[in-house]
Each structure stands twice: as C-alpha cells, then as structure tokens.
Design an enzyme around this catalytic site. Structure first.
Site, PDB file in Angstrom:
ATOM      1  N   LYS A  14     -12.046  34.659  -9.225  1.00 35.86           N
ATOM      2  CA  LYS A  14     -12.473  36.038  -8.918  1.00 35.86           C
ATOM      3  C   LYS A  14     -13.528  36.068  -7.819  1.00 35.86           C
ATOM      4  O   LYS A  14     -13.464  36.898  -6.904  1.00 35.86           O
ATOM      5  CB  LYS A  14     -13.029  36.710 -10.169  1.00 35.86           C
ATOM      6  CG  LYS A  14     -12.013  36.952 -11.272  1.00 35.86           C
ATOM      7  CD  LYS A  14     -12.585  37.814 -12.391  1.00 35.86           C
ATOM      8  CE  LYS A  14     -13.849  37.245 -13.016  1.00 35.86           C
ATOM      9  NZ  LYS A  14     -13.624  35.923 -13.664  1.00 35.86           N
ATOM     10  N   TYR A  16     -14.213  33.826  -5.484  1.00 33.76           N
ATOM     11  CA  TYR A  16     -13.615  33.381  -4.224  1.00 33.76           C
ATOM     12  C   TYR A  16     -12.866  34.544  -3.563  1.00 33.76           C
ATOM     13  O   TYR A  16     -13.030  34.815  -2.362  1.00 33.76           O
ATOM     14  CB  TYR A  16     -12.671  32.221  -4.520  1.00 33.76           C
ATOM     15  CG  TYR A  16     -11.961  31.632  -3.332  1.00 33.76           C
ATOM     16  CD1 TYR A  16     -12.662  30.961  -2.327  1.00 33.76           C
ATOM     17  CD2 TYR A  16     -10.579  31.724  -3.223  1.00 33.76           C
ATOM     18  CE1 TYR A  16     -11.994  30.399  -1.245  1.00 33.76           C
ATOM     19  CE2 TYR A  16      -9.905  31.173  -2.148  1.00 33.76           C
ATOM     20  CZ  TYR A  16     -10.616  30.510  -1.165  1.00 33.76           C
ATOM     21  OH  TYR A  16      -9.954  29.962  -0.098  1.00 33.76           O
ATOM     22  N   LYS A  36     -21.679  41.919  -8.718  1.00 29.58           N
ATOM     23  CA  LYS A  36     -21.299  41.179  -9.931  1.00 29.58           C
ATOM     24  C   LYS A  36     -22.322  41.576 -10.983  1.00 29.58           C
ATOM     25  O   LYS A  36     -23.425  41.017 -11.034  1.00 29.58           O
ATOM     26  CB  LYS A  36     -21.300  39.673  -9.695  1.00 29.58           C
ATOM     27  CG  LYS A  36     -20.780  38.897 -10.904  1.00 29.58           C
ATOM     28  CD  LYS A  36     -20.658  37.423 -10.625  1.00 29.58           C
ATOM     29  CE  LYS A  36     -20.207  36.668 -11.869  1.00 29.58           C
ATOM     30  NZ  LYS A  36     -18.787  36.892 -12.202  1.00 29.58           N
ATOM     31  N   GLY A 107     -15.876  41.468 -12.145  1.00 31.74           N
ATOM     32  CA  GLY A 107     -16.198  41.397 -13.560  1.00 31.74           C
ATOM     33  C   GLY A 107     -16.572  39.980 -13.964  1.00 31.74           C
ATOM     34  O   GLY A 107     -16.570  39.052 -13.147  1.00 31.74           O
ATOM     35  N   VAL A 108     -16.879  39.814 -15.230  1.00 30.04           N
ATOM     36  CA  VAL A 108     -17.246  38.494 -15.748  1.00 30.04           C
ATOM     37  C   VAL A 108     -16.165  38.058 -16.727  1.00 30.04           C
ATOM     38  O   VAL A 108     -15.788  38.808 -17.632  1.00 30.04           O
ATOM     39  CB  VAL A 108     -18.643  38.524 -16.405  1.00 30.04           C
ATOM     40  CG1 VAL A 108     -18.723  39.555 -17.501  1.00 30.04           C
ATOM     41  CG2 VAL A 108     -19.040  37.148 -16.920  1.00 30.04           C
ATOM     42  N   ASN A 166      -3.400  33.591  -7.289  1.00 28.36           N
ATOM     43  CA  ASN A 166      -4.267  32.585  -6.697  1.00 28.36           C
ATOM     44  C   ASN A 166      -3.663  31.193  -6.857  1.00 28.36           C
ATOM     45  O   ASN A 166      -3.656  30.628  -7.948  1.00 28.36           O
ATOM     46  CB  ASN A 166      -5.649  32.631  -7.355  1.00 28.36           C
ATOM     47  CG  ASN A 166      -6.652  31.732  -6.642  1.00 28.36           C
ATOM     48  OD1 ASN A 166      -6.422  31.282  -5.528  1.00 28.36           O
ATOM     49  ND2 ASN A 166      -7.777  31.483  -7.288  1.00 28.36           N
TER      50      ASN A 166
END
Length: 207
Positions: A14, A16, A36, A107-108, A166
């Site tokens: 995410k 990157y 973030k 997001g985390v 990805n």
C-alpha cells in the site's frame, strides 16, 4: 484524484503504491498530498510518503497517530495504554481536505483491522467518504483475500474504485502465474492498474 487505499492484508504494498500515486499526480500538476492516519511499529511508511510529496506537508500531518508497538492499532493501543486519538485524525483530515485539492490516504493493514473498540479501518474510510481502492499482492491466498475484501467494501456501501494488482516479483508458481487473469474474470472488470516488478513510476493523466 482523491483515494483511500486499503489492502487484502498487511505487507501488500500500500505504501509503495500510495507513494507512486502521489509522485505521479504531483508530476502532472496536482497539489496531491498523502495521509497515513495511523502507524504501528516503525514509521518508515510515513517517512516514505513524506518523501513522495517532497515535504509539502509535515510528517505529523501525514501521520497524526503513531504507536510504537508493532501490532494492529487497537492491539498497540492496549499495549501502550494509549487509545488511538480519533479526534486528532479527524481534525487532521479536515485540514488536509480544506488545504489540498487531492489526497491519497493509506489505511493500515486490511479493511477490517481494528483501531478502537467497535471502530475499524472500514469505519475510517466511510467517514472520509473517499472511493476505496484495494491493493492485491500477487501471492498464494490472494484470490480468497481479494474477493472477501472487495465483497465487504461493496456491501458496506462505501464507494469502490477498483483493485490494484501488485506484482512484487515475477510469478514463480502456477498460483501466482494465474492470479491476475483469474481475478479479472471473477471480478468482471480490469484492474485500475498493475504494478510490475521493479516499477518505479506511474504515468497518469489529471483525474
């Protein structure tokens, strides 16, 4: 372009991809900045986003809440006996939206990672009211995680922007060699874009 990036899991790329998007949009003239809202563990993700926008906003604005414990935000908050400051996150978000035309929010972890009792990443995305894009890392298990995540987003009523695939490395087995084609067929739509191994930039028009 304003976007909320979530992932099928942690470690899917995410940060990157958020950094690539920020750089690409700034390169075509948009006042794009990253956010973030929460970090847990080291703060390298926030530093990477800070570099991506050439320091256009302060590190503590990009990442208003930082827990040092390397765990999910709610777990880290319990370890440190310091609940996530949701008011600070909301205030920071409002300021960024007022001052900048374009914000890429990372997001985390995944879509249902807990932040506080009864409050998840999905709730934060709903409050921000941005289209949500899902980052899918090409690995064994990606099909299940991607389909469950996208289904949950659509059922929540949060705007779904699409998926980003990805390719962290060239496919090395039958699963990773076929994941992209299988997901496009099952989802009934192409990916927003695919990150190829070693890709360092994105060519985007103004959106």
């Amino acid at each position: 372009m304003n976007l909320f990036l979530t992932g099928t899991d942690t470690g899917v790329g995410k940060t990157y991809i958020a950094a690539l998007l920020v750089r690409a949009l700034r390169r075509v003239g948009l006042d794009t900045v990253p956010m973030k809202p929460l970090c847990a563990g080291d703060r390298e993700d926030a530093h990477a986003l800070h570099r991506a926008c050439d320091g256009a906003v302060a590190l503590n604005t990009i990442n208003p809440v930082w827990h040092r414990a390397p765990a999910a935000p709610f777990s880290a908050a319990l370890i440190e006996n310091r609940p996530a400051d949701l008011a600070l996150i909301r205030d920071t978000w409002r300021t960024l939206r007022e001052q900048h035309r374009s914000v890429i929010v990372e997001g985390v972890g995944g879509w249902r990672v807990p932040i506080a009792p009864g409050f998840f990443v999905s709730d934060l995305a709903a409050e921000f009211a941005l289209p949500v894009a899902v980052v899918i890392r090409n690995r064994l298990g990606a099909l299940n995680h991607a389909l469950l995540t996208i289904e949950a987003i659509k059922q929540s009523g949060t705007p779904y922007a699409g998926a980003i695939f990805n390719e962290t490395e060239p496919p090395g087995d039958p699963a990773t060699a076929t994941n992209r084609a299988v997901l496009e067929e099952l989802l009934g739509e192409p990916f927003l874009f695919t990150i190829e191994p070693g890709q360092q930039s994105l060519a985007l028009g103004v959106a």
